[in-house]
Design an enzyme around this catalytic site. Structure first.
Site, PDB file in Angstrom:
ATOM      1  N   SER A 279     -28.792 -12.096  13.781  1.00  0.00           N
ATOM      2  CA  SER A 279     -28.637 -10.535  13.493  1.00  0.00           C
ATOM      3  C   SER A 279     -30.030 -10.339  12.590  1.00  0.00           C
ATOM      4  O   SER A 279     -30.709 -11.240  12.240  1.00  0.00           O
ATOM      5  CB  SER A 279     -27.490 -10.070  12.713  1.00  0.00           C
ATOM      6  OG  SER A 279     -27.617 -10.467  11.163  1.00  0.00           O
ATOM      7  N   LYS A 280     -30.201  -9.115  12.137  1.00  0.00           N
ATOM      8  CA  LYS A 280     -31.283  -8.620  11.352  1.00  0.00           C
ATOM      9  C   LYS A 280     -31.445  -9.471  10.154  1.00  0.00           C
ATOM     10  O   LYS A 280     -32.612  -9.756   9.777  1.00  0.00           O
ATOM     11  CB  LYS A 280     -31.344  -7.149  11.124  1.00  0.00           C
ATOM     12  CG  LYS A 280     -31.558  -6.280  12.184  1.00  0.00           C
ATOM     13  CD  LYS A 280     -32.449  -5.447  12.034  1.00  0.00           C
ATOM     14  CE  LYS A 280     -32.835  -4.464  13.184  1.00  0.00           C
ATOM     15  NZ  LYS A 280     -32.113  -3.410  13.743  1.00  0.00           N
TER      16      LYS A 280
END
Ligand code: GLU
Length: 464
Positions: A235-236
């Site tokens: 994820s980010k």
């Protein structure tokens, strides 16, 4: 063989999606089949044109060319409705008038009795017709096994009693995700469905729909997830995840494709693959069953490899936009090629190469580290810089050999190492103690610029 990539335009193309696209592309090309791109834009609230455009440009940038025009689900609503109608006429689907609050109640009740929160089929045998707010549900067979031999995960089987009566047409007249996917895959003749394993739970529902239509089942292959170094879903938090962010950071598409192919697939110990090679070697047998870990260092290493492989003029035009963005004026191709030659081994991304080339373009050089400034302005450093400046003024267009001799002589006369002469000059010309070779720099900067920078460095003392 016909494969497809079916992104929902609810975000940019990310690393995981790009790998799914790549695997489908490779499989189709390897088997001389077709690769279809389908935009799954039925979720009107989350789908945007911007994301669609962004996904298409990321696919183009990666060179994952698809066959025919992209297909948009929103342009196929009539087709989905026809197929809903077919199931209704066959008695394999029914109108359900339960309101959302009824459903919530049914589910809560099921849960309270220790079962799964499922719809109980209340309207199944009521023979209802369309009505405002009504949906159409599929009559899921009450028993039996849904089985498939997954191309990646092996045998998977689910008891059909686990599944409730799936909504296939929503009250707004649009099909649900699982229904639209099946109609599309079926009518487009998709033979192999390769997708992320977050879709494993949808597959039994989809298989039951194929069976309801008496259609031949495609092969399914579910690719394991991509995790960050900490073993949680990528994820980010793990850094950039969108493909276009990697483009902006100066990665080459060859590097990203190569990296993504190896993320879960292997061919012996080989690490470097051109797209052509991947096409000829790719197979699902060598796609691993366990989750893959995203490793940005390896991607960067591959990028450095492809940067070294890229022919000069091409590398120059790939790097130039990063300098243009800072407002510099483009030099002629010959000069730009020379500049690239001096930095190409010194950076791992196009952005880094641009950064390392920036001193060629700036009006005034800034000496970033104060300790370097102190060294440069030491009496010795100043003297060396002054002397070499004088020599360069006398010989503005010297060759490599003469330059080496001058450096050596100056050092010998002062009883210092060559570096003690070279470093102040390097600092004055580039602002840094690490730079391309000095002579290479002198060949690129004009003699006037060289003198100007030396003067500027010497005058620093006054202001410091
Ligand atoms: N549109 C789905 C997604 O973006 C993919 C559907 C599929 O591959 O079957 O996750």
């Amino acid at each position: 063989m016909i494969t497809r990539f079916a992104p929902s335009p609810t975000g940019h193309l990310h690393i995981g999606g790009a790998r799914t696209a790549l695997f489908n592309f490779l499989l189709a090309r390897h088997n001389k089949g077709r690769f279809v791109l389908r935009i799954e834009d039925t979720d009107a609230t989350r789908s945007t044109q911007e994301y669609t455009d962004s996904i298409l440009s990321a696919m183009e940038w990666l060179g994952l060319s698809w066959d025919g025009d992209p297909i948009f689900q929103t342009s196929r609503t009539d087709i989905y409705r026809q197929y809903v109608q077919k199931l209704l006429s066959d008695g394999q689907a029914y109108w359900c008038h339960c309101r959302p609050e009824d459903i919530a109640e049914i589910r809560a009740k099921a849960q309270a009795q220790g079962g799964k929160p499922r719809y109980d089929g209340k309207c199944r045998e009521k023979n209802l017709g369309p009505a405002p707010g009504a949906v159409v549900r599929f009559k899921t067979p009450p028993e039996g096994n849904v089985y498939w031999s997954d191309l990646i995960k092996g045998s998977i089987s689910i008891d059909s009693s686990e599944l409730d009566d799936l909504v296939i047409l929503r009250s707004d007249g649009l099909p649900t995700y699982n229904f639209a996917v099946v109609i599309d895959d079926m009518t487009m003749g998709i033979t192999d469905i390769i997708r992320g394993d977050d879709h494993v739970n949808n597959t039994p529902r989809q298989i039951l729909l194929y069976k309801a239509f008496g259609a031949k089942l495609p092969a399914f292959g579910h690719v394991p997830m991509i995790l960050g170094a900490d073993k949680t879903r990528l994820s980010k938090r793990h850094g950039a995840t969108s493909v276009m962010a990697y483009k902006e950071m100066g990665f080459l598409p060859q590097a990203l494709n190569n990296y993504l192919a190896r993320l879960g697939w292997s061919h012996g110990d080989q690490e470097i693959f051109s797209l052509e090679e991947m096409i000829s070697l790719f197979d699902l047998k060598h796609v691993g069953k366990s989750a893959a870990i995203f490793n940005p260092e390896k991607l960067t290493w591959l990028n450095a490899h492809y940067i070294k492989q890229t022919p000069l003029p091409q590398l120059a035009s790939l790097m130039w936009p990063y300098l243009a963005a800072k407002g510099y004026e483009r030099p002629n191709q010959e000069k730009l090629n020379k500049i690239i030659t001096t930095v190409r081994e010194r950076g791992k991304t196009l952005e880094e190469l641009a950064q390392k080339s920036e001193f060629y373009f700036v009006e005034t050089v800034e000496i970033a580290q104060p300790e370097n400034l102190v060294k440069l302005l030491s009496p010795n450093g100043r003297e060396m810089l002054c002397n070499i400046g004088q020599k360069l003024l006398e010989h503005p267009h010297l060759d490599r050999e003469t330059f080496d001799i001058i450096l050596r002589d100056l050092a010998a006369n002062a009883g210092v190492k060559v570096g003690a002469v070279a470093q102040p000059l390097r600092l004055a010309l580039t602002g840094s103690t690490a730079s391309p070779g000095l002579f290479d720099i002198l060949e690129i900067l004009s003699p006037e610029t060289v003198q100007k920078r030396i003067k500027a460095a010497l005058s620093l003392e006054a202001s410091s």
